[in-house]
Design a protein around this motif. Sequence first.
Motif, mmCIF file in Angstrom:
data_model
loop_
_atom_site.group_PDB
_atom_site.id
_atom_site.type_symbol
_atom_site.label_atom_id
_atom_site.label_comp_id
_atom_site.label_asym_id
_atom_site.label_seq_id
_atom_site.Cartn_x
_atom_site.Cartn_y
_atom_site.Cartn_z
ATOM 1 N N ASP A 13 -10.221 39.650 7.054
ATOM 2 C CA ASP A 13 -8.776 39.743 6.891
ATOM 3 C C ASP A 13 -8.364 40.698 5.782
ATOM 4 O O ASP A 13 -7.226 41.138 5.737
ATOM 5 N N TYR A 14 -9.263 41.038 4.879
ATOM 6 C CA TYR A 14 -8.868 41.734 3.663
ATOM 7 C C TYR A 14 -10.105 42.359 3.046
ATOM 8 O O TYR A 14 -11.207 41.836 3.208
ATOM 9 N N TRP A 35 -1.472 55.537 1.960
ATOM 10 C CA TRP A 35 -1.393 54.081 1.825
ATOM 11 C C TRP A 35 -0.204 53.691 0.946
ATOM 12 O O TRP A 35 0.200 54.422 0.054
ATOM 13 N N ARG A 36 0.340 52.488 1.198
ATOM 14 C CA ARG A 36 1.425 51.926 0.396
ATOM 15 C C ARG A 36 0.850 50.828 -0.504
ATOM 16 O O ARG A 36 -0.178 50.239 -0.177
ATOM 17 N N PHE A 37 1.549 50.524 -1.604
ATOM 18 C CA PHE A 37 0.996 49.624 -2.616
ATOM 19 C C PHE A 37 2.016 48.594 -3.087
ATOM 20 O O PHE A 37 3.207 48.876 -3.146
ATOM 21 N N THR A 38 1.513 47.416 -3.441
ATOM 22 C CA THR A 38 2.303 46.362 -4.073
ATOM 23 C C THR A 38 1.516 45.883 -5.289
ATOM 24 O O THR A 38 0.374 45.437 -5.146
ATOM 25 N N ASP A 48 -1.864 48.800 1.609
ATOM 26 C CA ASP A 48 -1.569 48.594 3.027
ATOM 27 C C ASP A 48 -1.733 49.936 3.711
ATOM 28 O O ASP A 48 -1.012 50.882 3.412
ATOM 29 N N ASP A 49 -2.705 50.014 4.626
ATOM 30 C CA ASP A 49 -2.933 51.281 5.317
ATOM 31 C C ASP A 49 -2.169 51.357 6.636
ATOM 32 O O ASP A 49 -2.342 52.285 7.408
ATOM 33 N N GLY A 54 -5.637 45.344 1.756
ATOM 34 C CA GLY A 54 -6.740 45.118 0.839
ATOM 35 C C GLY A 54 -6.220 45.197 -0.579
ATOM 36 O O GLY A 54 -5.010 45.188 -0.798
ATOM 37 N N GLY A 55 -7.141 45.278 -1.524
ATOM 38 C CA GLY A 55 -6.693 45.314 -2.901
ATOM 39 C C GLY A 55 -7.598 46.125 -3.798
ATOM 40 O O GLY A 55 -8.764 46.356 -3.489
#
Length: 120
Positions: A13-14, A35-38, A48-49, A54-55
């Motif tokens: 999942d990650y 990619w976007r990031f939080t 988030d691709d 992932g992290g």
Amino acid sequence: MVEKTENHDRRIDYVEFNVADIAAAKAFYGSAFGWRFTDYGPNYCEFDDGRLKGGFSDFGPVRPGGGPLVVVYASDLEEVLTSVERAGGTICRPITDFPGGRRFHFLDRDGYELAVWAAA
């Protein structure tokens, strides 16, 4: 991480990468792949691709040459922990809370470290 349904149970999942510099990792993967990031504080950033999340963290050692942490989702975290132990896995980080859920880490019989998480 978002709430999961039964069809996610016991599936990859990650993926997490231990990095030396989260800002540099964000700059590289953002520039190279879009990619976007939080951000979740100074030590963790989710990416988030567009298909998989992932992290990036600086909690553990950098693993040059590869070795991202693969994370499996579980509907029942305790049940999966018991299943891992029965199969011969070694719990190397007990169940702990994090924003959005709980998780544990284990080593498989070859020494690969994986994590399992469940939504809060």
